[in-house]
Enzyme design. Structure first.
Site, short mmCIF file in Angstrom:
data_model
loop_
_atom_site.label_atom_id
_atom_site.label_comp_id
_atom_site.label_asym_id
_atom_site.label_seq_id
_atom_site.Cartn_x
_atom_site.Cartn_y
_atom_site.Cartn_z
N LYS A 186 0.81 -1.20 0.00
CA LYS A 186 0.00 0.00 0.00
C LYS A 186 0.86 1.28 0.00
O LYS A 186 2.08 1.22 0.12
CB LYS A 186 -0.95 -0.02 1.21
C1 LIG Z 1 -5.69 -3.84 0.86
C2 LIG Z 1 -7.15 -3.59 0.97
C3 LIG Z 1 -7.88 -3.99 2.08
C4 LIG Z 1 -7.33 -4.84 3.18
O1 LIG Z 1 -6.17 -4.41 3.75
P1 LIG Z 1 -5.17 -5.46 4.47
O2 LIG Z 1 -4.29 -4.55 5.26
O3 LIG Z 1 -4.43 -6.17 3.38
O4 LIG Z 1 -5.98 -6.35 5.31
C5 LIG Z 1 -9.22 -3.65 2.15
N1 LIG Z 1 -9.81 -2.97 1.16
C6 LIG Z 1 -9.15 -2.57 0.07
C7 LIG Z 1 -9.87 -1.81 -0.99
C8 LIG Z 1 -7.80 -2.89 -0.08
O5 LIG Z 1 -7.15 -2.55 -1.19
#
Ligand SMILES: *Cc1c(COP(=O)(O)O)cnc(C)c1O
Length: 392
Positions: A186
């Site tokens: 991210k």
């Molecule tokens: C990455 C993501 C999540 C979940 O995040 P994690 O930290 O991987 O659990 C939820 N919603 C969206 C749109 C994402 O891209």
């Protein structure tokens, strides 16, 4: 989008400080930690940076979403409106809350539209979980007004849009509660981690307790703490928060680079008649982690994705991959789980039969290119050349 591209000695130094001077647990152990509180530090940074009253760190974006839903008041049997274009975590969080996901239409923002939401409202609708996909934003004025009119809780999944804003307000801070993800790929990475954002004192108080077994966090003796209600363990560790502290200091730099790189590619794309850019309700607030655009039809989109990936890579065609669109989520369509879930004993939509023609039309024509923080002028030039070779 990936903050890991800018990992350097600063992340390592923050983690070392925890290992050498602080402690691994985010609460208590006051005498052992010599004033090192990385989770608290990152939470304060998030509040300052995003202009939100409360930020509470948790173990992931998924657990942040679950926490946001539960602490805002979504519970067993409630319907929660979600988009078909998201990461499955959005849907999982609703199911784990014992609630019922109801899919609604997106529009050219690549997010739920107010009309799509309105058409999906029933007497059992309790909340809307809007997902700000690919660094951009939903049309929040219209969605907020609709939720207010119908008395619905508004949750924002801003996991892909850390640092993005809508009319000056950070995504994730506009609804009742929001979720950010700091997983490995991210905008900001803790390795694993997430945050619940809220301006509500009530939701925040519930969130810090729910994510730590209901502990009320009063006093400095953990064994003597009260438990106003049940919770679970969604805590972040101090090592993960330490990585996030170093990363969050780079947020402005990350957004600057992404916006600069994206602007060049976007300018090049605009000259092709067959290309329509994803609609951004507030272009200035774009986090710019992705460049998303639509082709005239499915065949052409698939062809362009293949040709661009052969030349430069980094292009996602969500319609065919198994990751971000309802079409290929067979486990969700059939509600397959290791054991019986609350939803199995409740009335719920037949997820294999959901009809979303508008969303299908859009996603079958949409491509997204990941914007790298590492590109130099030559790498951008190479991508513009690829556009020139492939697009009409
Ligand atoms: C990455 C993501 C999540 C979940 O995040 P994690 O930290 O991987 O659990 C939820 N919603 C969206 C749109 C994402 O891209």
């Amino acid at each position: 989008m990936p903050g890991f591209e800018l990992f350097d000695g600063s992340e390592r130094d923050e983690v070392l400080e925890v290992m050498e001077k602080g402690f691994t647990f985010r609460y208590n152990f006051d005498a052992m930690r010599h004033g090192v509180w990385k989770a608290r530090e990152m939470e304060q940074m998030l509040c300052d940076k995003l202009g939100v009253r409360h930020a509470h760190l948790v173990s992931s974006g998924t657990t942040a979403l679950h926490t946001a839903l539960v602490c805002a008041g979504v519970g067993a049997g409630d319907e929660v409106i979600v988009p078909p274009f998201t990461f499955v975590a959005t849907v999982e969080a609703v199911l784990m809350a014992g609630a019922v996901p109801v899919f609604a239409e997106i529009d050219e923002t690549l997010c739920l539209s107010a009309e799509g939401i309105e058409a999906a409202i029933t007497p059992r609708t309790r909340a809307v979980n809007v997902v700000h996909m690919c660094g951009g934003m939903a049309d929040m004025d219209a969605i907020k007004a609709l939720c207010d009119r119908h008395g619905l809780i508004l949750i924002e999944d801003a996991c892909q849009a850390t640092g993005a804003t809508y009319k000056g307000r950070a995504l994730g801070t506009i609804g009742d509660a929001g979720a950010l993800s700091f997983d490995s790929v991210k905008t900001i990475s803790c390795g694993e981690g997430g945050a619940v954002l809220t301006n509500s004192d009530e939701i925040y108080e519930k969130a810090h307790m729910f994510t730590d077994h209901g502990h009320d966090h009063v006093g400095s003796d953990r064994g003597a703490e009260g438990h106003p209600f049940l919770g679970t363990n969604y805590r972040i560790s101090e090592m993960n928060a330490a990585v996030g502290v170093a990363q969050l200091r780079k947020l402005d730099t990350i957004l600057d680079i992404q916006r600069r790189n994206k602007a060049k590619l976007k300018a090049a794309l605009e000259s092709f008649g067959e290309v329509t850019l994803r609609h951004l309700p507030d272009p200035e607030g774009d986090n710019a982690g992705f460049l998303s655009f639509m082709l005239p039809n499915e065949d052409r989109a698939r062809e362009v994705a293949r040709a661009l990936n052969e030349r430069v890579g980094g292009v996602f065609y969500w319609w065919d991959n198994n990751w971000h669109y309802l079409r290929n989520w067979d486990h969700i369509k059939q509600l397959k789980a290791p054991s019986r879930l609350p939803i199995h004993d409740m009335p719920h939509p037949d997820y294999a039969q959901v009809q979303l023609p508008r969303s299908d039309d859009i996603i079958s024509r949409t491509l997204s290119m990941l914007i790298s923080l590492k590109w130099d002028d030559a790498a951008i030039e190479q991508r513009i050349n690829a556009f020139n070779e492939v697009l009409k």
